[in-house]
Design a protein around this motif. Structure first.
Motif, PDB file in Angstrom:
ATOM      1  N   THR B 141      -0.834  23.555  -0.963  1.00 47.40           N
ATOM      2  CA  THR B 141      -0.280  22.250  -1.293  1.00 47.40           C
ATOM      3  C   THR B 141      -0.497  21.200  -0.198  1.00 47.40           C
ATOM      4  O   THR B 141      -0.215  20.035  -0.422  1.00 47.40           O
ATOM      5  CB  THR B 141       1.220  22.392  -1.571  1.00 47.40           C
ATOM      6  N   VAL B 255      -2.675  22.157 -13.590  1.00 47.10           N
ATOM      7  CA  VAL B 255      -2.270  23.428 -14.195  1.00 47.10           C
ATOM      8  C   VAL B 255      -2.675  23.444 -15.660  1.00 47.10           C
ATOM      9  O   VAL B 255      -2.937  24.492 -16.230  1.00 47.10           O
ATOM     10  CB  VAL B 255      -0.755  23.732 -14.033  1.00 47.10           C
ATOM     11  N   HIS B 301       8.551  16.692 -11.278  1.00 51.40           N
ATOM     12  CA  HIS B 301       9.419  17.877 -11.385  1.00 51.40           C
ATOM     13  C   HIS B 301       9.151  18.886 -10.267  1.00 51.40           C
ATOM     14  O   HIS B 301       9.864  19.866 -10.158  1.00 51.40           O
ATOM     15  CB  HIS B 301       9.364  18.512 -12.783  1.00 51.40           C
ATOM     16  N   PHE B 359       2.678  34.494 -21.519  1.00 50.91           N
ATOM     17  CA  PHE B 359       2.812  33.047 -21.531  1.00 50.91           C
ATOM     18  C   PHE B 359       4.183  32.639 -22.045  1.00 50.91           C
ATOM     19  O   PHE B 359       4.769  31.660 -21.585  1.00 50.91           O
ATOM     20  CB  PHE B 359       1.713  32.410 -22.380  1.00 50.91           C
ATOM     21  N   GLY B 366       9.717  28.161 -17.284  1.00 49.79           N
ATOM     22  CA  GLY B 366       9.471  26.753 -16.945  1.00 49.79           C
ATOM     23  C   GLY B 366      10.678  25.903 -17.302  1.00 49.79           C
ATOM     24  O   GLY B 366      10.990  24.920 -16.617  1.00 49.79           O
ATOM     25  N   ALA B 370      12.744  23.157 -15.167  1.00 49.02           N
ATOM     26  CA  ALA B 370      12.875  21.770 -15.593  1.00 49.02           C
ATOM     27  C   ALA B 370      14.342  21.359 -15.650  1.00 49.02           C
ATOM     28  O   ALA B 370      14.656  20.174 -15.650  1.00 49.02           O
ATOM     29  CB  ALA B 370      12.213  21.587 -16.952  1.00 49.02           C
ATOM     30  N   ASP B 375      17.086  24.069 -10.962  1.00 41.68           N
ATOM     31  CA  ASP B 375      15.894  24.026 -10.119  1.00 41.68           C
ATOM     32  C   ASP B 375      16.262  23.831  -8.651  1.00 41.68           C
ATOM     33  O   ASP B 375      15.588  24.344  -7.762  1.00 41.68           O
ATOM     34  CB  ASP B 375      14.942  22.912 -10.552  1.00 41.68           C
ATOM     35  N   HIS B 379      14.115  26.275  -6.659  1.00 40.75           N
ATOM     36  CA  HIS B 379      12.935  25.608  -6.121  1.00 40.75           C
ATOM     37  C   HIS B 379      12.514  26.249  -4.797  1.00 40.75           C
ATOM     38  O   HIS B 379      13.347  26.589  -3.966  1.00 40.75           O
ATOM     39  CB  HIS B 379      13.252  24.121  -5.895  1.00 40.75           C
ATOM     40  N   ILE B 384       9.751  30.537  -8.402  1.00 40.66           N
ATOM     41  CA  ILE B 384       8.586  29.683  -8.672  1.00 40.66           C
ATOM     42  C   ILE B 384       7.320  30.526  -8.657  1.00 40.66           C
ATOM     43  O   ILE B 384       6.449  30.387  -9.516  1.00 40.66           O
ATOM     44  CB  ILE B 384       8.450  28.589  -7.585  1.00 40.66           C
ATOM     45  N   PHE B 388       4.818  30.702 -11.909  1.00 38.95           N
ATOM     46  CA  PHE B 388       3.447  30.235 -12.071  1.00 38.95           C
ATOM     47  C   PHE B 388       2.450  31.380 -12.144  1.00 38.95           C
ATOM     48  O   PHE B 388       1.383  31.227 -12.731  1.00 38.95           O
ATOM     49  CB  PHE B 388       3.065  29.128 -11.091  1.00 38.95           C
ATOM     50  N   ILE B 391       2.273  32.209 -15.785  1.00 41.39           N
ATOM     51  CA  ILE B 391       1.446  31.266 -16.524  1.00 41.39           C
ATOM     52  C   ILE B 391      -0.021  31.426 -16.134  1.00 41.39           C
ATOM     53  O   ILE B 391      -0.902  31.496 -16.974  1.00 41.39           O
ATOM     54  CB  ILE B 391       1.894  29.822 -16.212  1.00 41.39           C
ATOM     55  N   MET B 392      -0.279  31.484 -14.841  1.00 37.59           N
ATOM     56  CA  MET B 392      -1.661  31.376 -14.406  1.00 37.59           C
ATOM     57  C   MET B 392      -2.382  32.717 -14.403  1.00 37.59           C
ATOM     58  O   MET B 392      -3.567  32.774 -14.700  1.00 37.59           O
ATOM     59  CB  MET B 392      -1.724  30.715 -13.037  1.00 37.59           C
TER      60      MET B 392
END
Ligand code: HEM
Ligand SMILES: [Cu+2]
Lengths: 326, 536
Positions: B141, B255, B301, B359, B366, B370, B375, B379, B384, B388, B391-392
């Protein structure tokens, strides 16, 4: 609010913790429900409609508007409940009660420096009284850090060049982890400490032990004089700088016509970058104190200025004005 | 197609010199170049991941030093995101398939296509140079002012790598958009396009519009680092949080650059292995565009506790919930496609079902993130990290592997061994959940991410995660082995081994250099399985 503790969650040690856990449980319930529905449907269909012959050609189904609307609208409605609930908690976590006790936190690679208004300082440790709202005013000397106490369910980034704040009200005595949650370099995972929540009387005793240091408003006043701020900033006529008594929390008319509120960020900026905003009627002649005053010293000076009442110039004992948004 | 005796010329054996590969403008060969490069980086990134998990086996930071650990997770992230996930589906499968699926002989700009591979390789070389000259420790990041002032790693070199690789994305996106607009065969109307095309189209829009912002942000970091121009560092008069806005303005849409093409693969797989038209085609296509548009409006977000204003928090939270809806629509429509289908559980379909499962979990978590008040707590914790990865890795990589198996016969002319493929698909699904599910719990318990050492109470779950990672690693190695094996020993693939619909299955495997001897005229919608079967 006290809930049956959620498995795999930290102790609930603040007024907010139980509420966050409740929202968490709601989201888990919704997620488990949808996951089960989807998994079961997929499984059921794959078994029921398993291919029986190579030449099989099922009939085409184009879709169904009503279904599309239904499975968009229901999740949207549920999502809005989550949005509303989450926002309410966020709002609660943002606005500190008026009577919150303010403690300074300065992050630095890789330690937490903390100072209580009564003067006592500590490193990587934070002692607070139970059942009292506490508001941390935080800044960083170098990179971005993040102050995170899982047991309180609170977190806020600690950003160089500005003040952020975070509040909580501990409900249980004990020792809780304090983590730096924003990656800040080599010893990031060593930037940890403890928050100790103690009964009120013990806390008062604790404040008095240790090396005696003056309350922050007093050390702020000393700094104000030692750095000769008072040669320009005083109430007598002909002063080269504006009188600072009673300025805090009030609107200031600037030379360029704007009006700003004199909050912590404004005062900090006036000290390190005096020419960024010039008060109407004065010439930009104040020298910068960047590099001469540390973040902790600036915080002390701000406390001193906050304690000054208009005209009289004497410290005021009342609570600080409404906390500005971090 | 029983031309077994005659040696047929196809794109792979058309010529053998090195020049014919490194100077090729054939979209299929470029796809192969990308396939080899992203696979290489996947395993390099995977190696770093293994090192990370081994370090986290014990609470103390004892395997590697803190510096090394920080470099490991940084290089893992940078390689996986910029050099694997972003190019994987579009640049490998998209490059190979988009022209063929729309009935074209190549991309609109074949030379530009090759140029984009060279940009990728250029970027990869810079990143590799950064790795070997000491590495970089900013996290993928690059948050300022750490990256712009305090870190003493090879930040500029790495950033240059991401910057140059960004051009590869931009050029690919541009090429896809123009190709899809201009090169469709007669009769291939927009609503006859396979959904893979729609989702790559949506992703291309993001690539073209968002990537330049990342380039700009990286360039500003470079200016501050090299010339001390105050942009982000407050000591130089800058604003450190500004960087996060610029970064996430790209990286949130990014993403979707990763997931949208993979969702396109999903639609193809679900249709082919249910022998059905995708349920609610228009909604699946439209939701890709909705995601592309809404995806640009939710970057904040990532910054709920960054000192961004409370009201901005409300708006970004609200919009993040909105962007979840089109994703949900897709999952429901894929599920509904199974209804009354003719379902075959061959390997690509196993990956597709795995995608739906993982997924779903990734998307639902997610929603946790949100939700503002929640969060704040999770966070920057392992929650986190779990989200991800679901998802990824659970989404994008499952889709990519499913697609790779599905089109492998087309790309190579060989069949992969079905038995091993099923075993490894199962292996990946189990290993994945073992690795990442415990991380949700760790995150809620409060374990911060990017920690080299951690308090003891987190150990049990970390051990589970590391154990899962070793299962997962085996799962990724097996396909690598049998796919290479199949190149030489696999059965020869017919033109249409799955009896699937789509123009790519109407031409020989592997395809001839110019794809179609005669440009096809399209007379039916995508996935017209109900009509008479086309036999390969
Ligand atoms: C259902 C839709 C989704 C919602 C509502 C959602 C929500 C969020 C939120 C709010 C965050 C920030 C959390 C934080 O940093 O505190 C986040 C992080 C992340 N999400 Fe999602 N997400 C969704 C889907 C996706 C998809 C489709 C992808 C990828 C293809 C994705 C990838 C990521 C990544 C990479 C991060 C973390 C980035 C980092 O900090 O390194 N998410 N998500
Ligand atoms: Cu830190």
């Amino acid at each position: 609010m006290n809930l049956p503790t959620v498995p795999f969650s930290p102790v609930q040690a603040s007024t907010l913790a139980g509420q966050v856990d409740l929202l968490y449980l709601y989201l888990i319930a919704v997620s488990v429900f949808f996951t089960c529905v989807i998994f079961a449907t997929v499984l059921f269909f794959t078994l029921k409609y398993k291919r029986r012959s190579e030449t099989e050609r099922p009939e085409a189904i184009h879709g169904n508007l009503l279904l599309e609307i239904t499975w968009s609208a229901i999740p949207l409605a549920i999502a809005m409940t989550m949005f509303t609930w989450g926002s309410i908690l966020y709002f609660k976590g943002w606005r500190a009660p008026q009577n919150a006790e303010e403690i300074f936190v300065v992050g630095k690679q890789w330690m937490w420096k903390i100072q209580h208004p009564e003067g006592r300082r500590e490193i990587n440790e934070l002692h607070v009284p139970v059942d009292h709202p506490i508001r941390l005013k935080m800044t960083s000397e170098d990179v971005i850090h993040s102050f995170f106490v899982p047991a309180f369910r609170v977190k806020m980034d600690v950003v160089p060049g500005r003040y952020t704040s975070l509040w909580f009200q501990p409900t249980k005595t004990g020792r809780y982890h304090l983590f730096c949650a924003e990656y800040c370099g080599t010893k990031h995972s060593g930037m940890i400490g403890w928050v100790t929540v103690m009964p009120e009387e013990e806390y008062q005793q604790w404040l008095e032990t240790g090396t005696a240091i003056a309350p922050v408003t007093v050390s702020g006043k000393e700094l104000f004089q030692k750095n000769r701020c008072n040669t320009c900033h005083h109430a007598e006529s002909g002063a080269l700088g504006p009188d600072l008594a009673g300025v805090f929390g009030n609107p200031v008319q600037l030379a360029d016509g704007r009006t700003v509120t004199a909050d912590e960020n404004y005062i900090r900026e006036s000290i390190v970058k005096p020419n960024a905003k010039i008060v109407a009627g004065y010439t930009p002649m104040m020298p910068t104190f960047q590099g001469q005053l540390g973040e902790e010293e600036i915080l002390q000076i701000i406390s001193y200025l906050k304690s000054l009442k208009a005209e009289t110039g004497t410290p005021e004992t009342a609570a600080p004005p409404a906390s500005p948004a971090a | 197609m029983s031309t077994l005796v005659k040696k047929i010329k196809h794109y792979l054996n058309a010529s053998y010199e090195l020049r014919s590969w490194f100077g090729t403008v054939d979209h299929k060969r470029i796809a192969i170049l990308y396939l080899i490069s992203v696979t290489l980086f996947f395993f390099v990134g995977g190696f770093f991941a293994v090192m990370i998990r081994l370090e986290l086996l014990t609470p103390a930071g004892d395997l590697v030093s803190s510096e090394t650990y920080n470099k490991l997770f940084t290089m893992h992230g940078i390689i996986m995101i910029f050099f694997f996930l972003i190019p994987a589906v579009p640049a490998v499968l998209g490059n190979f398939l988009i022209p063929i699926m729309i009935g074209a002989r190549d991309m609109a700009f074949p030379r530009l296509n090759l140029a984009s591979w060279y940009c990728y390789i250029g970027g990869a070389l810079f990143a590799t140079a950064a790795m070997v000259t000491g590495g970089v420790d900013t996290g993928w990041t690059f948050y300022t002012p750490y990256s712009s002032t305090y870190s003493n790693g090879a930040v500029v070199l790495t950033a240059l790598g991401a910057f140059v690789a960004g051009f590869s994305s931009i050029l690919t996106g541009l090429n896809f958009i123009v190709t899809i607009h201009k090169m469709r065969a007669p009769g291939m109307t927009w609503f006859r396009l396979p959904l893979f095309i729609w989702s790559n189209y949506a992703a291309s829009i993001i690539m073209v519009l968002a990537t330049p912002v990342l380039g700009a942000a990286i360039f500003l970091v470079f200016l501050e680092r090299a010339f001390h121009i105050g942009i982000f560092d407050p000591n130089l008069g800058g604003d450190p949080v500004l960087f996060q806005h610029l970064f996430w303005f790209y990286s949130h849409p990014a993403v979707y650059i990763m997931i949208l093409p993979s969702m396109g693969v999903m639609s193809e797989l679900v249709a082919a292995f249910s022998r059905k038209r995708v349920f609610g085609y228009d909604f699946v296509a439209g939701s890709s565009l909705a995601i592309a548009v809404l995806g640009f409006l939710v970057w904040g977000h990532h910054m709920f506790v960054s000192s961004q204003s409370m009201y901005a928090g409300f708006v970004f939270s609200f919009l993040s919930f909105l962007v979840a809806i089109p994703s949900a629509i897709k999952v429901f429509n894929w599920t509904a496609t199974l209804y009354k289908g003719s379902i075959s559980l061959q390997t690509p379909m196993l990956y597709a079902l795995g995608f739906i499962g993982l997924f779903t979990i990734g998307g639902l978590t997610g929603l946790f993130l949100a939700s503002l008040g929640l969060d704040v707590h999770v966070h920057d914790t392992y929650f986190i990290v779990a989200h991800f990865h679901y998802i990824m890795v659970g989404g994008v990589v499952m889709g990519y592997l499913g697609g790779l198996h599905y089109w492998w016969p087309k790309m190579t002319g060989r069949l992969y061994p079905e038995f091993w493929a099923r075993i490894s698909a199962l292996n990946i699904f189990i290993g994945f959940n073992l690795t990442f599910f415990p991380q949700f719990l760790l995150g809620y318990m409060g374990m911060p991410r990017r920690y080299h050492a951690y308090p003891e109470e987190f150990q049990v779950l970390n051990v589970m995660s590391t154990a899962g990672a070793s299962v997962l690693a085996v799962g990724y190695l097996i396909p690598m082995i049998y796919m290479l094996w199949s190149l030489k020993y696999g059965k020869k693939a017919p033109a249409n081994p799955w009896n699937a619909k789509g123009l790519e299955w109407t031409i020989p495997s592997p395809p001839p250099v110019h794809n179609f001897d005669e440009i096809p005229v399209v007379t039916e919608e995508a996935y017209a399985y109900a009509e008479a079967p086309h036999r390969g």
